[in-house]
Design an enzyme around this catalytic site. Structure first.
Site, PDB file in Angstrom:
ATOM      1  N   ASP A  14     -19.045  -3.799 -10.535  1.00 36.08           N
ATOM      2  CA  ASP A  14     -18.276  -4.988 -10.159  1.00 36.08           C
ATOM      3  C   ASP A  14     -18.967  -6.201 -10.754  1.00 36.08           C
ATOM      4  OD1 ASP A  14     -15.989  -5.417  -7.737  1.00 36.08           O
ATOM      5  OD2 ASP A  14     -17.097  -7.236  -8.302  1.00 36.08           O
TER       6      ASP A  14
ATOM      7  N   VAL B  65      -5.460   0.883 -12.432  1.00 37.10           N
ATOM      8  CA  VAL B  65      -4.920   0.646 -11.078  1.00 37.10           C
ATOM      9  C   VAL B  65      -4.552  -0.840 -10.929  1.00 37.10           C
ATOM     10  CG1 VAL B  65      -5.389   0.822  -8.587  1.00 37.10           C
ATOM     11  CG2 VAL B  65      -6.347   2.522 -10.132  1.00 37.10           C
TER      12      VAL B  65
ATOM     13  N   ASP C 193       3.554   5.649  -4.987  1.00 44.06           N
ATOM     14  CA  ASP C 193       4.936   5.398  -4.560  1.00 44.06           C
ATOM     15  C   ASP C 193       5.548   6.678  -3.986  1.00 44.06           C
ATOM     16  OD1 ASP C 193       4.670   2.772  -5.443  1.00 44.06           O
ATOM     17  OD2 ASP C 193       5.359   3.248  -7.458  1.00 44.06           O
TER      18      ASP C 193
ATOM     19  N   ARG D  11       3.716 -14.782 -11.041  1.00 47.70           N
ATOM     20  CA  ARG D  11       3.529 -13.521 -11.752  1.00 47.70           C
ATOM     21  C   ARG D  11       2.927 -13.776 -13.137  1.00 47.70           C
ATOM     22  NH1 ARG D  11       8.643 -10.584 -14.113  1.00 47.70           N
ATOM     23  NH2 ARG D  11       8.368 -12.405 -15.427  1.00 47.70           N
TER      24      ARG D  11
ATOM     25  N   HIS E 103       6.171   0.106 -11.489  1.00 50.19           N
ATOM     26  CA  HIS E 103       5.575  -0.068 -10.165  1.00 50.19           C
ATOM     27  C   HIS E 103       6.049  -1.405  -9.621  1.00 50.19           C
ATOM     28  CE1 HIS E 103       2.846   0.612  -6.969  1.00 50.19           C
ATOM     29  NE2 HIS E 103       1.960  -0.305  -7.321  1.00 50.19           N
TER      30      HIS E 103
ATOM     31  N   GLY F 136     -14.075  -3.351  -4.952  1.00 48.64           N
ATOM     32  CA  GLY F 136     -13.335  -3.949  -3.833  1.00 48.64           C
ATOM     33  C   GLY F 136     -12.751  -2.855  -2.950  1.00 48.64           C
ATOM     34  N   ASN F 137     -11.651  -3.184  -2.301  1.00 45.50           N
ATOM     35  CA  ASN F 137     -11.075  -2.224  -1.346  1.00 45.50           C
ATOM     36  C   ASN F 137     -10.656  -0.914  -2.001  1.00 45.50           C
ATOM     37  OD1 ASN F 137     -11.415  -3.736   0.944  1.00 45.50           O
ATOM     38  ND2 ASN F 137      -9.409  -4.733   0.793  1.00 45.50           N
ATOM     39  N   VAL F 138      -9.902  -1.003  -3.092  1.00 47.10           N
ATOM     40  CA  VAL F 138      -9.411   0.237  -3.711  1.00 47.10           C
ATOM     41  C   VAL F 138     -10.567   0.981  -4.386  1.00 47.10           C
ATOM     42  CG1 VAL F 138      -7.848   1.248  -5.423  1.00 47.10           C
ATOM     43  CG2 VAL F 138      -7.086  -0.709  -4.068  1.00 47.10           C
ATOM     44  N   GLY F 139     -11.392   0.246  -5.129  1.00 45.16           N
ATOM     45  CA  GLY F 139     -12.477   0.894  -5.875  1.00 45.16           C
ATOM     46  C   GLY F 139     -13.475   1.597  -4.970  1.00 45.16           C
TER      47      GLY F 139
ATOM     48  N   ASN G 254      -5.333 -11.408 -15.038  1.00 45.20           N
ATOM     49  CA  ASN G 254      -5.749 -10.004 -15.008  1.00 45.20           C
ATOM     50  C   ASN G 254      -5.814  -9.364 -16.387  1.00 45.20           C
ATOM     51  OD1 ASN G 254      -6.343 -10.009 -12.341  1.00 45.20           O
ATOM     52  ND2 ASN G 254      -4.503  -8.949 -11.668  1.00 45.20           N
TER      53      ASN G 254
ATOM     54  N   ASN H  70      -3.094  -4.496 -11.129  1.00 47.13           N
ATOM     55  CA  ASN H  70      -1.711  -4.969 -11.240  1.00 47.13           C
ATOM     56  C   ASN H  70      -1.603  -6.234 -12.074  1.00 47.13           C
ATOM     57  OD1 ASN H  70       0.071  -3.201  -9.899  1.00 47.13           O
ATOM     58  ND2 ASN H  70      -0.847  -3.769  -7.935  1.00 47.13           N
TER      59      ASN H  70
ATOM     60  N   ARG I 253       4.198   7.363  -0.489  1.00 49.36           N
ATOM     61  CA  ARG I 253       4.875   6.544   0.539  1.00 49.36           C
ATOM     62  C   ARG I 253       6.260   7.131   0.846  1.00 49.36           C
ATOM     63  NH1 ARG I 253       2.494   0.987  -2.020  1.00 49.36           N
ATOM     64  NH2 ARG I 253       0.707   0.855  -0.636  1.00 49.36           N
TER      65      ARG I 253
END
Ligand code: APR
Length: 315
Positions: free
Chosen positions: A35, A126, A156, A96, A183, A13-16, A103, A128, A159
């Protein structure tokens, strides 16, 4: 003959996929992108490979739905998972607890597939909720704590440094500092350990401004989601690749990372963001730095927030 490092990234996906991009650009090794979606890892890997002649890298890139291609990996980055979503029928966001449940199953099954084929690899989480998913990876892999690391602190901290650089109008390269803890909103930026070109931050910035930067850092992920409608990925992927680089080049960088504490900072059997030395074997060591009373209190609040999520796991 020395061989190239083999880096597997699960979740294209986006991060991978962006992590794969940084990895080949920095010539860190060959990359396998895995994936569950058919076509996605193959398409991204091929597209990225086709940029090699232009950008001048020659890493081999494989995109696949089959874990056999991951065999013998040195480092494995796991980004697989689902984000929080709004249910169109009810208008409610995934809670949550629901997210942990979804996940943990994904991360657990991916971990098993990986360790069956790469028993000596170093795993970087990575997905969450990060600290809880680290517990899943540790339990399902049976690996020692040195080889199961969570990526949060580098992001973190990045940023935090970005906001300091913006405020002072100085290069982020000259800003040193760290963000510890879990995190999430309770993460612990450490202004007393932050310096700009060696000058303590507090000599350069008012307490009010520092507090505003801490608040913005804590909500840094949410700020991007607010703008894009989905999570950021350039900074998260760059952050995990900084950890991968430190491993494959045995750089022994001092990076904040989620590690299983075994007495460090007074915490036991809990993944928490702490300063580490990252090298060829994964976590070379955890550095125990001196914290002030206020910082210790903030770390305790953060540890409690992590415990609240971890207790939802069946371990
Ligand atoms: N096996 C392999 N891949 C999977 C599986 C699975 N069982 N389940 C989901 N995936 C894949 C999805 O198909 C998707 O391509 O994981 C990928 C996740 O990518 P994105 O949805 O784009 O999420 P991304 O923004 O990359 O974030 C990944 O990192 O920062 C965290 O919170 C974030 O947990 C999320 C993770």
């Amino acid at each position: 003959m020395p061989r190239r490092n083999k880096i597997t990234i699960v979740g294209a996906g986006n991060v991978g996929a962006t992590a794969a991009h940084w990895a080949v650009q920095q010539d860190l090794g060959d990359v396998v992108l895995v994936d569950i979606k058919e076509g996605l890892p193959q398409g991204k890997a091929l597209d990225l490979a086709e940029s090699g002649p232009v950008m001048g890298f020659d890493s081999n890139l494989v995109g696949t739905n089959d874990y056999d291609a991951t065999a013998g990996s040195d480092v494995v980055v796991i980004t697989a998972g689902v984000p929080r979503r709004k249910d169109p029928a009810t208008g409610k966001f995934t809670s949550r607890d629901e997210l942990v449940d979804i996940n943990r199953k994904i991360v657990g099954s991916v971990t098993k597939e990986i360790v069956a084929r790469s028993p000596d690899s170093i795993l970087i989480c990575v997905s969450n909720p990060l600290d809880a998913m680290c517990h899943v990876m540790l339990a399902e892999s049976g690996f020692p704590r040195e080889r199961v690391i969570g990526m949060a602190g580098v992001l973190d901290t990045a940023r935090y440094k970005t906001f300091i650089g913006m405020e002072l109008g100085v290069s982020v390269e000259d800003i040193h500092g760290m963000v510890l803890g879990g995190h999430g909103d309770t993460m612990v930026p450490l202004p007393s350990h932050t310096s700009v070109g060696g000058i303590p931050l507090r000599e350069l910035m008012s307490e009010e401004k520092i507090d505003a930067i801490i608040a913005r850092t804590r909500k840094g992920g949410g700020e991007i989601v607010g703008l894009l409608g989905y999570s950021g990925y350039y900074a998260p992927s760059a952050s995990v690749i900084a950890m991968v680089e430190s491993i494959v080049r045995d750089k022994k960088r001092v990076l904040p990372a989620a590690c299983l504490c075994q007495g460090e900072y007074g915490y036991d059997k809990l993944f928490l963001g702490v300063p580490t030395v990252i090298g060829a074997g994964g976590v070379d060591k955890i550095i125990e730095m001196k914290l002030g009373d206020k910082e210790k209190q903030m770390l305790e609040v953060s540890a409690n927030a992590v415990r609240d999520v971890v207790k939802l796991l069946p371990y």
